[in-house]
Enzyme design. Structure first.
Site, mmCIF file in Angstrom:
data_model
loop_
_atom_site.group_PDB
_atom_site.id
_atom_site.type_symbol
_atom_site.label_atom_id
_atom_site.label_comp_id
_atom_site.label_asym_id
_atom_site.label_seq_id
_atom_site.Cartn_x
_atom_site.Cartn_y
_atom_site.Cartn_z
ATOM 1 C CD GLU A 1 -2.959 -1.279 2.142
ATOM 2 O OE1 GLU A 1 -2.844 -0.435 3.344
ATOM 3 O OE2 GLU A 1 -3.958 -1.963 2.348
ATOM 4 C CG ASN B 1 -0.766 -6.933 -1.595
ATOM 5 O OD1 ASN B 1 -1.140 -7.446 -2.351
ATOM 6 N ND2 ASN B 1 -1.138 -6.864 -0.253
ATOM 7 C CG HIS C 1 -9.844 -5.670 0.668
ATOM 8 N ND1 HIS C 1 -10.174 -6.674 1.256
ATOM 9 C CD2 HIS C 1 -8.531 -5.309 0.779
ATOM 10 C CE1 HIS C 1 -9.163 -7.036 1.958
ATOM 11 N NE2 HIS C 1 -8.171 -6.276 1.745
ATOM 12 C CD GLU D 1 -4.751 -7.824 1.799
ATOM 13 O OE1 GLU D 1 -5.559 -6.933 2.373
ATOM 14 O OE2 GLU D 1 -3.650 -7.400 1.883
ATOM 15 C CG ASP E 1 -12.853 -8.782 1.878
ATOM 16 O OD1 ASP E 1 -12.891 -7.630 0.730
ATOM 17 O OD2 ASP E 1 -12.433 -8.592 2.850
HETATM 18 C C1 XIL Z 1 -6.466 -6.245 8.169
HETATM 19 C C2 XIL Z 1 -6.720 -7.324 9.165
HETATM 20 O O1 XIL Z 1 -7.550 -8.330 8.602
HETATM 21 C C3 XIL Z 1 -7.158 -6.779 10.374
HETATM 22 O O2 XIL Z 1 -7.358 -7.840 11.356
HETATM 23 C C4 XIL Z 1 -6.368 -5.827 11.112
HETATM 24 O O3 XIL Z 1 -7.114 -5.155 12.090
HETATM 25 C C5 XIL Z 1 -6.189 -4.687 10.231
HETATM 26 O O4 XIL Z 1 -5.484 -5.300 8.871
HETATM 27 N N1 XIL Z 1 -5.067 -4.476 3.668
HETATM 28 C C6 XIL Z 1 -4.189 -5.307 4.074
HETATM 29 C C7 XIL Z 1 -4.188 -6.245 5.350
HETATM 30 O O5 XIL Z 1 -2.807 -5.355 3.573
HETATM 31 O O6 XIL Z 1 -3.040 -6.517 6.039
HETATM 32 C C8 XIL Z 1 -5.440 -5.865 6.267
HETATM 33 O O7 XIL Z 1 -5.724 -6.636 7.200
HETATM 34 C C9 XIL Z 1 -6.405 -5.274 5.250
HETATM 35 C C10 XIL Z 1 -6.380 -4.282 4.261
#
Ligand code: XIL
Length: 318
Positions: free
Chosen positions: A138, A180, A216, A243, A245
């Site tokens: 990020e 990422n 996401h 990641e 969802d």
């Molecule tokens: C999130 C976790 O799922 C949570 O448990 C934590 O509180 C915050 O981080 N982008 C990412 C992940 O790269 O590491 C994040 O994970 C979600 C967003």
């Protein structure tokens, strides 16, 4: 004796087995403290062949005070994965978020040295055990600039990302090294900024092997999702959905579209969902995952499995 025709190839019945048939992995984020939940572990072991530590490999977890490294919780996930034949995505060596307090309070050359030391120490500790590392997470800004996100790491100099990748390569030469990020799902200013960085890294010989698309999502996926994955693959890096969802409406259809997009890109080597059951999701109340709170398969699960079974093979393997 009567001739018995061979049975037609059977569609695989789990996400991991189906992805493996296509030369890919199917993973999930795992929380170490849930490895004592038998329902969670039984779904994990049945369906997934890759894991990502949801929080346990982040800087605040692995180096809570400077130079003192702590791997207990990360190792619980690594050991579970290895005992069950799962590959491991390392997440994440450097990120502006979830830094330990001591690093948040640092700047300049002291922070740069501490950050590179962190990369070296953690990647060396796990050398040979990590399939892919999110070396930097990020680092690009949202919105139209296409530039870097402001952070303490960015203020150490624009070359902090390449310094991190070089340190990671030296520490673990066989891990794939990924950049990422999120909101990079279509062709937009942010993804184009990252694309330009990756192209520059490849041109200058900075070691980078893969780009992770967090994905996401809510309600939909950009129509050029596959096109965007493909343009990165065409630079000579693997792409991974890291990641996934999906909240909101049309959930099963959007999962289907995302899965098919990966399978249509030969260098899309795997998909990771960010948790197992809806109750495991960081997006509280969004119910964005493939299993409901009771561990039952949702329509989104069936959509993904069917898309995996229908999809194309990755000749390079995961
Ligand atoms: C999130 C976790 O799922 C949570 O448990 C934590 O509180 C915050 O981080 N982008 C990412 C992940 O790269 O590491 C994040 O994970 C979600 C967003």
């Amino acid at each position: 004796m009567a001739f018995v025709a061979p049975a037609p190839a059977e569609a695989a019945s789990t996400l991991g087995a189906s992805a493996a048939e296509k030369g890919r992995y199917f993973g999930t984020a795992v929380a170490a403290h849930k490895l004592s939940d038998s329902q969670y572990v039984s779904i994990l072991n049945r369906e997934f062949n890759s894991v990502t530590a949801e929080n346990e490999m982040k800087w605040d977890a692995t180096e809570p005070s400077q130079g003192r490294f702590s791997y207990t919780n990360a190792d619980r996930i690594v050991n579970h994965a290895r005992a069950n034949g799962m590959s491991i995505r390392g997440h994440a060596l450097l990120w502006h978020a979830q830094q330990p307090g001591w690093a948040q309070n640092m700047s300049g050359s002291a922070l740069r040295s501490a950050a590179i030391n962190h990369v070296t120490q953690v990647a060396s500790y796990y050398r040979g055990r990590i399939h892919s590392w999110d070396v930097v997470n990020e680092a690009f800004a949202d919105g139209g600039s296409g530039g870097r996100r402001d952070s303490n790491l960015q203020r150490t100099g624009n070359d902090w990302i390449e310094a991190a990748f070089r340190a990671a390569r030296a520490a673990d030469p066989n891990a794939k090294l990924c950049y990422n990020d999120y909101n990079t799902d279509g062709v937009n200013a942010k993804s184009t900024g990252i694309y330009t960085m990756v192209r520059d890294f490849k041109a200058r010989g900075v070691p980078i092997d893969c780009v992770g698309f967090q994905s996401h999502l809510t309600n939909s996926v950009p129509g050029d999702y596959q096109t965007n994955l493909q343009r990165f693959a065409d630079l000579g890096v693997d792409v991974q959905i890291t990641e996934l969802d999906i909240a909101g409406t049309n959930q099963a259809a959007v999962y289907d579209t995302v899965t098919r997009a990966c399978l249509a890109v030969s260098r899309c080597t795997g998909i990771t969902v960010w948790g197992i059951r809806d109750s495991d999701s960081w997006r509280t109340g969004a119910n964005p995952l493939l299993f409901d709170n009771n561990g039952n398969k949702k329509p989104a699960y069936t959509a993904v499995l069917n898309a995996l079974n229908a999809g194309g093979t990755n000749p390079g393997g995961p």
